[in-house]
Write an enzyme that holds these catalytic residues in place. Structure first.
Site, PDB file in Angstrom:
ATOM      1  N   ASP A  94      -2.783   0.495   7.731  1.00  0.00           N
ATOM      2  CA  ASP A  94      -1.494   1.204   7.744  1.00  0.00           C
ATOM      3  C   ASP A  94      -0.476   0.660   8.740  1.00  0.00           C
ATOM      4  O   ASP A  94       0.351   1.403   9.246  1.00  0.00           O
ATOM      5  CB  ASP A  94      -1.719   2.709   8.038  1.00  0.00           C
ATOM      6  CG  ASP A  94      -2.690   3.327   7.042  1.00  0.00           C
ATOM      7  OD1 ASP A  94      -2.668   2.923   5.877  1.00  0.00           O
ATOM      8  OD2 ASP A  94      -3.455   4.211   7.453  1.00  0.00           O
ATOM      9  N   ASN A 117       0.852  -1.194   0.000  1.00  0.00           N
ATOM     10  CA  ASN A 117       0.000   0.000   0.000  1.00  0.00           C
ATOM     11  C   ASN A 117       0.885   1.240   0.000  1.00  0.00           C
ATOM     12  O   ASN A 117       2.012   1.208   0.490  1.00  0.00           O
ATOM     13  CB  ASN A 117      -0.865   0.004   1.272  1.00  0.00           C
ATOM     14  CG  ASN A 117      -1.746   1.235   1.382  1.00  0.00           C
ATOM     15  OD1 ASN A 117      -2.421   1.622   0.425  1.00  0.00           O
ATOM     16  ND2 ASN A 117      -1.742   1.876   2.547  1.00  0.00           N
ATOM     17  N   HIS A 149       0.804   5.128   1.433  1.00  0.00           N
ATOM     18  CA  HIS A 149       0.079   6.039   2.315  1.00  0.00           C
ATOM     19  C   HIS A 149       0.683   7.437   2.180  1.00  0.00           C
ATOM     20  O   HIS A 149       1.915   7.577   2.190  1.00  0.00           O
ATOM     21  CB  HIS A 149       0.156   5.555   3.769  1.00  0.00           C
ATOM     22  CG  HIS A 149      -0.714   6.369   4.666  1.00  0.00           C
ATOM     23  ND1 HIS A 149      -2.083   6.191   4.731  1.00  0.00           N
ATOM     24  CD2 HIS A 149      -0.429   7.403   5.479  1.00  0.00           C
ATOM     25  CE1 HIS A 149      -2.594   7.078   5.570  1.00  0.00           C
ATOM     26  NE2 HIS A 149      -1.609   7.830   6.038  1.00  0.00           N
ATOM     27  N   GLU A 205       5.200  10.272  -4.595  1.00  0.00           N
ATOM     28  CA  GLU A 205       4.556   8.992  -4.972  1.00  0.00           C
ATOM     29  C   GLU A 205       4.913   8.617  -6.407  1.00  0.00           C
ATOM     30  O   GLU A 205       5.275   7.464  -6.689  1.00  0.00           O
ATOM     31  CB  GLU A 205       3.039   9.104  -4.827  1.00  0.00           C
ATOM     32  CG  GLU A 205       2.601   9.302  -3.388  1.00  0.00           C
ATOM     33  CD  GLU A 205       1.096   9.295  -3.196  1.00  0.00           C
ATOM     34  OE1 GLU A 205       0.659   8.893  -2.114  1.00  0.00           O
ATOM     35  OE2 GLU A 205       0.356   9.701  -4.113  1.00  0.00           O
TER      36      GLU A 205
HETATM   37  C1  GAR Z   1      -2.627   8.813  -3.003  1.00  0.00           C
HETATM   38  O1  GAR Z   1      -2.088  10.033  -2.534  1.00  0.00           O
HETATM   39  C2  GAR Z   1      -2.453   7.728  -1.980  1.00  0.00           C
HETATM   40  O2  GAR Z   1      -1.297   7.866  -1.223  1.00  0.00           O
HETATM   41  C3  GAR Z   1      -3.672   7.925  -1.122  1.00  0.00           C
HETATM   42  O3  GAR Z   1      -4.706   8.210  -2.019  1.00  0.00           O
HETATM   43  C4  GAR Z   1      -4.142   8.926  -3.125  1.00  0.00           C
HETATM   44  C5  GAR Z   1      -4.667   8.298  -4.398  1.00  0.00           C
HETATM   45  O4  GAR Z   1      -4.347   9.093  -5.499  1.00  0.00           O
HETATM   46  N1  GAR Z   1      -3.956   6.758  -0.335  1.00  0.00           N
HETATM   47  C6  GAR Z   1      -4.501   6.809   0.869  1.00  0.00           C
HETATM   48  O5  GAR Z   1      -4.846   7.845   1.399  1.00  0.00           O
HETATM   49  C7  GAR Z   1      -4.682   5.448   1.540  1.00  0.00           C
HETATM   50  N2  GAR Z   1      -4.913   5.604   2.949  1.00  0.00           N
HETATM   51  P1  GAR Z   1      -4.556   8.553  -6.981  1.00  0.00           P
HETATM   52  O6  GAR Z   1      -5.937   7.878  -7.003  1.00  0.00           O
HETATM   53  O7  GAR Z   1      -4.519   9.761  -7.837  1.00  0.00           O
HETATM   54  O8  GAR Z   1      -3.460   7.582  -7.261  1.00  0.00           O
END
Ligand code: GAR
Length: 192
Positions: A147, A104, A106, A176
């Site tokens: 998490d 995952n 985060h 990311e």
């Molecule tokens: C990302 O920033 C990821 O880290 C977060 O959701 C976003 C998805 O962006 N994940 C979480 O918050 C999980 N707890 P995306 O759909 O544009 O890839």
């Protein structure tokens, strides 16, 4: 790298998925993808069409009661299951079926700003509210708790006192996009 399979789980936009697929494409890896999505109107499903990737929309009972998601996964036989903006907890039967193969991302430096209800902009809003000087990303293995699995990589970004939650989000997204594909590549190469 031999042919690999990645199953993605997403609930939202899917920009990380598109970035990962583009990265792997540029490297000319032979990877088969499947996208699982729990929101019928999520933008990730549009991206799936554009990227020519099959997608499966499922609900809570498919995940937790009737084993439909588990059965799809067993049929697909993924080398890696990647949660990219997936907001539900993975049930124990899936975690146990794929030990050390679910990861995952985060959007914060865990263990801070993690746990149930901490996702997306909520994380960045709390970070701004607490006047944090840093935020970042955590890529980790998935266990039965939100998490809490073993960390694979954490990367940090510097915040300024004027940063809004949107500014933090874009700094975190940049991390990311840079690191998530590389971590996935490394894990796939390690079991080639
Ligand atoms: C990302 O920033 C990821 O880290 C977060 O959701 C976003 C998805 O962006 N994940 C979480 O918050 C999980 N707890 P995306 O759909 O544009 O890839």
């Amino acid at each position: 790298m031999s042919t690999k399979k990645i199953a993605f789980f997403a609930s939202g936009s899917g920009s990380n998925i598109e970035n990962i697929v583009t990265y792997m494409g540029l490297k000319q890896y032979n990877i088969q993808y499947l996208i699982f999505c729990n929101k019928p109107d999520a933008f990730v499903l549009e991206r799936a069409k554009k990227l020519n990737i099959d997608s499966i929309v499922f609900d809570k009972s498919d995940l937790r009661e009737n084993q439909s998601v588990l059965n799809h996964l067993k049929r697909f036989q993924p080398d890696l299951i990647v949660l990219a903006g997936f907001l539900w907890l993975m049930p124990p039967n899936i975690v146990q079926e794929f030990p050390n193969r679910i990861i995952n991302i985060h959007p914060a430096l865990l263990p801070d700003y993690g746990g149930k209800g901490m996702y997306g902009m909520r994380v960045h809003e709390s970070v701004v509210l607490n006047k944090e000087k840093y935020s970042g990303i955590t890529i980790h293995y998935v266990n039965e708790h939100y998490d809490e699995g073993k960390y694979i990589l954490q990367e940090t970004c510097l915040l300024t006192e004027n940063d809004t939650a949107e500014d933090v989000a874009s700094k975190v997204h940049a991390l990311e996009y840079e690191h998530f594909p590389k971590v996935i590549e490394k894990l796939l190469l390690a079991n080639s």
